[in-house]
Design a protein around this motif. Structure first.
Motif, PDB file in Angstrom:
ATOM      1  N   TRP A 119      34.144 -13.876  15.597  1.00 38.72           N
ATOM      2  CA  TRP A 119      35.459 -14.497  15.444  1.00 38.72           C
ATOM      3  C   TRP A 119      36.314 -13.847  14.356  1.00 38.72           C
ATOM      4  CZ3 TRP A 119      36.896 -18.100  18.976  1.00 38.72           C
ATOM      5  CH2 TRP A 119      35.875 -18.614  19.786  1.00 38.72           C
ATOM      6  N   ILE A 120      35.886 -12.717  13.844  1.00 36.79           N
ATOM      7  CA  ILE A 120      36.656 -12.067  12.776  1.00 36.79           C
ATOM      8  C   ILE A 120      38.004 -11.570  13.284  1.00 36.79           C
ATOM      9  CG2 ILE A 120      36.709 -10.051  11.253  1.00 36.79           C
ATOM     10  CD1 ILE A 120      33.780 -10.413  10.726  1.00 36.79           C
ATOM     11  N   MET A 121      38.041 -11.005  14.469  1.00 32.87           N
ATOM     12  CA  MET A 121      39.291 -10.483  15.026  1.00 32.87           C
ATOM     13  C   MET A 121      40.331 -11.593  15.160  1.00 32.87           C
ATOM     14  SD  MET A 121      39.823  -8.464  18.638  1.00 32.87           S
ATOM     15  CE  MET A 121      41.446  -7.930  19.170  1.00 32.87           C
ATOM     16  N   LEU A 122      39.926 -12.737  15.688  1.00 26.42           N
ATOM     17  CA  LEU A 122      40.851 -13.855  15.838  1.00 26.42           C
ATOM     18  C   LEU A 122      41.364 -14.312  14.477  1.00 26.42           C
ATOM     19  CD1 LEU A 122      42.237 -15.966  17.632  1.00 26.42           C
ATOM     20  CD2 LEU A 122      40.204 -17.391  17.375  1.00 26.42           C
ATOM     21  N   LYS A 123      40.480 -14.362  13.482  1.00 23.42           N
ATOM     22  CA  LYS A 123      40.883 -14.797  12.146  1.00 23.42           C
ATOM     23  C   LYS A 123      41.931 -13.859  11.551  1.00 23.42           C
ATOM     24  CE  LYS A 123      36.321 -16.775  11.143  1.00 23.42           C
ATOM     25  NZ  LYS A 123      35.086 -16.618  10.345  1.00 23.42           N
ATOM     26  N   VAL A 124      41.710 -12.558  11.692  1.00 24.68           N
ATOM     27  CA  VAL A 124      42.655 -11.586  11.134  1.00 24.68           C
ATOM     28  C   VAL A 124      43.996 -11.669  11.838  1.00 24.68           C
ATOM     29  CG1 VAL A 124      43.125  -9.118  10.840  1.00 24.68           C
ATOM     30  CG2 VAL A 124      40.862 -10.022  10.324  1.00 24.68           C
ATOM     31  N   PHE A 125      43.989 -11.767  13.158  1.00 26.27           N
ATOM     32  CA  PHE A 125      45.247 -11.800  13.900  1.00 26.27           C
ATOM     33  C   PHE A 125      45.999 -13.110  13.662  1.00 26.27           C
ATOM     34  CE2 PHE A 125      44.629  -8.383  17.378  1.00 26.27           C
ATOM     35  CZ  PHE A 125      44.274  -7.471  16.388  1.00 26.27           C
ATOM     36  N   LEU A 126      45.279 -14.223  13.559  1.00 28.18           N
ATOM     37  CA  LEU A 126      45.953 -15.485  13.225  1.00 28.18           C
ATOM     38  C   LEU A 126      46.534 -15.427  11.811  1.00 28.18           C
ATOM     39  CD1 LEU A 126      43.615 -18.255  14.716  1.00 28.18           C
ATOM     40  CD2 LEU A 126      45.878 -17.546  15.519  1.00 28.18           C
ATOM     41  N   SER A 127      45.814 -14.766  10.900  1.00 26.05           N
ATOM     42  CA  SER A 127      46.343 -14.594   9.547  1.00 26.05           C
ATOM     43  C   SER A 127      47.626 -13.780   9.567  1.00 26.05           C
ATOM     44  CB  SER A 127      45.304 -13.902   8.656  1.00 26.05           C
ATOM     45  OG  SER A 127      44.123 -14.669   8.556  1.00 26.05           O
ATOM     46  N   ALA A 128      47.666 -12.756  10.441  1.00 24.16           N
ATOM     47  CA  ALA A 128      48.877 -11.942  10.565  1.00 24.16           C
ATOM     48  C   ALA A 128      50.038 -12.763  11.121  1.00 24.16           C
ATOM     49  CB  ALA A 128      48.599 -10.736  11.466  1.00 24.16           C
ATOM     50  N   ALA A 175      38.915  -1.758  22.383  1.00 21.05           N
ATOM     51  CA  ALA A 175      40.043  -1.434  21.513  1.00 21.05           C
ATOM     52  C   ALA A 175      41.266  -2.173  22.018  1.00 21.05           C
ATOM     53  CB  ALA A 175      40.311   0.073  21.496  1.00 21.05           C
ATOM     54  N   CYS A 176      42.214  -2.402  21.132  1.00 20.63           N
ATOM     55  CA  CYS A 176      43.493  -2.988  21.503  1.00 20.63           C
ATOM     56  C   CYS A 176      44.590  -2.073  20.962  1.00 20.63           C
ATOM     57  CB  CYS A 176      43.627  -4.414  20.983  1.00 20.63           C
ATOM     58  SG  CYS A 176      43.859  -4.543  19.205  1.00 20.63           S
ATOM     59  N   PRO A 177      45.842  -2.258  21.381  1.00 22.81           N
ATOM     60  CA  PRO A 177      46.902  -1.359  20.920  1.00 22.81           C
ATOM     61  C   PRO A 177      47.002  -1.232  19.402  1.00 22.81           C
ATOM     62  CG  PRO A 177      47.686  -2.684  22.747  1.00 22.81           C
ATOM     63  CD  PRO A 177      46.331  -3.210  22.400  1.00 22.81           C
ATOM     64  N   GLY A 178      46.662  -2.290  18.684  1.00 19.77           N
ATOM     65  CA  GLY A 178      46.778  -2.239  17.234  1.00 19.77           C
ATOM     66  C   GLY A 178      45.619  -1.575  16.523  1.00 19.77           C
ATOM     67  N   GLU A 196      41.588  -2.511   8.099  1.00 16.93           N
ATOM     68  CA  GLU A 196      40.506  -1.623   7.684  1.00 16.93           C
ATOM     69  C   GLU A 196      39.437  -2.368   6.914  1.00 16.93           C
ATOM     70  OE1 GLU A 196      37.959   1.091   5.869  1.00 16.93           O
ATOM     71  OE2 GLU A 196      39.271  -0.232   4.717  1.00 16.93           O
ATOM     72  N   LYS A 197      39.826  -3.226   5.985  1.00 19.00           N
ATOM     73  CA  LYS A 197      38.857  -3.939   5.164  1.00 19.00           C
ATOM     74  C   LYS A 197      38.052  -4.940   5.979  1.00 19.00           C
ATOM     75  CE  LYS A 197      39.561  -1.946   1.260  1.00 19.00           C
ATOM     76  NZ  LYS A 197      38.488  -1.090   0.683  1.00 19.00           N
ATOM     77  N   SER A 198      38.659  -5.513   7.000  1.00 20.95           N
ATOM     78  CA  SER A 198      37.949  -6.493   7.817  1.00 20.95           C
ATOM     79  C   SER A 198      37.103  -5.827   8.892  1.00 20.95           C
ATOM     80  CB  SER A 198      38.950  -7.441   8.488  1.00 20.95           C
ATOM     81  OG  SER A 198      39.795  -6.728   9.368  1.00 20.95           O
ATOM     82  N   ARG A 199      37.285  -4.522   9.078  1.00 23.74           N
ATOM     83  CA  ARG A 199      36.561  -3.738  10.093  1.00 23.74           C
ATOM     84  C   ARG A 199      36.868  -4.232  11.507  1.00 23.74           C
ATOM     85  NH1 ARG A 199      35.446   0.613   7.610  1.00 23.74           N
ATOM     86  NH2 ARG A 199      33.908   1.163   9.207  1.00 23.74           N
ATOM     87  N   VAL A 200      38.034  -4.819  11.694  1.00 23.01           N
ATOM     88  CA  VAL A 200      38.390  -5.341  13.007  1.00 23.01           C
ATOM     89  C   VAL A 200      38.595  -4.228  14.026  1.00 23.01           C
ATOM     90  CG1 VAL A 200      40.207  -6.605  14.252  1.00 23.01           C
ATOM     91  CG2 VAL A 200      39.340  -7.484  12.124  1.00 23.01           C
ATOM     92  N   PHE A 201      38.844  -3.020  13.567  1.00 23.82           N
ATOM     93  CA  PHE A 201      39.033  -1.914  14.506  1.00 23.82           C
ATOM     94  C   PHE A 201      37.722  -1.489  15.165  1.00 23.82           C
ATOM     95  CE2 PHE A 201      38.041   0.105  10.474  1.00 23.82           C
ATOM     96  CZ  PHE A 201      37.108   1.063  10.841  1.00 23.82           C
ATOM     97  N   GLU A 202      36.573  -1.930  14.628  1.00 23.47           N
ATOM     98  CA  GLU A 202      35.290  -1.555  15.192  1.00 23.47           C
ATOM     99  C   GLU A 202      35.148  -2.106  16.616  1.00 23.47           C
ATOM    100  OE1 GLU A 202      33.080   0.387  14.064  1.00 23.47           O
ATOM    101  OE2 GLU A 202      33.353   0.533  11.891  1.00 23.47           O
TER     102      GLU A 202
END
Length: 205
Positions: free
Chosen positions: A42-51, A96-99, A23-29
């Motif tokens: 590249w924000i989505m990749l950064k968040v998922f790699l962090s996960a 969108a992705c499943p997550g 939510e804070k990274s707004r990756v769901f947008e």
């Protein structure tokens, strides 16, 4: 506390942390997701790699101290390639992705409801096709664990993976700072003229 309870508790805690970061990274947008698939955000990749890095550290701790026992699945190369291409195409088309689908529904994106229904329909279809797929060429493969191939304990391999990911994240962030990818509306759309925003559900009175 049993290993099952520890696994469930750790999963819940990791889910809370991941949801908060999502939510804070707004990756769901949708703009973030489509921008990542087009290699302009590249924000989505950064968040998922962090996960992935966080999960590797947690699993290294839980497995290293004997709280859980890992059950790796076979490496299905053909299935991974075919499934990855289908999933990637769906993500690019749906934005969108499943997550992130549930997060989009939560903030009011109407079309995310159809994405969720499509995902559920696909899961049902796969459940019927799975017995046949398991007997086909794409359903067989060896169980490969990098740490075993390297001859080191799993926790060492997991921590090494996390360290490599951290280095990769630092390099990506240096080349593409996350603030530059947020966009004026914090939705990942960095174009000069933003497209018409998606309609959201009206808040309940």
């Amino acid at each position: 506390m049993s290993s099952v309870a520890v696994g469930i508790l750790s999963g819940v805690l990791m889910g809370i942390v991941f949801g908060f970061a999502l939510e804070k990274s707004r990756v769901f947008e949708p703009g973030m997701i489509v921008g990542q698939m087009q290699l302009r955000n590249w924000i989505m990749l950064k968040v998922f790699l962090s996960a992935v890095a966080t999960g590797a550290v947690v699993l290294a701790f839980l497995h290293g101290f004997g709280f859980i026992k890992l059950q790796p699945k076979a490496a299905l190369y053909a299935a991974d390639i075919v499934g990855g291409l289908i999933l990637g195409a769906g993500i690019a088309l749906a934005g969108a992705c499943p997550g992130t689908t549930l997060a989009q529904i939560g903030v009011g994106y109407r079309d995310a409801i159809f994405t969720l229904l499509g995902g559920l329909a696909g899961a049902v279809a796969f459940s019927y096709a799975q017995p046949w797929l398991a007997k086909s060429l794409i359903g067989t493969g060896p169980k490969l664990i990098f740490s075993e191939l390297a001859g080191i304990p799993y926790w060492q391999g997991a921590l090494a993976l996390a360290a490599v990911i951290v280095v990769i994240l630092a390099l990506i962030e240096r080349a593409r700072p996350w603030r530059d990818d947020l966009g004026a509306d914090v939705d990942g759309d960095v174009a000069e003229k933003s497209p018409q925003p998606r309609k959201r559900l009206a808040p309940a009175e």
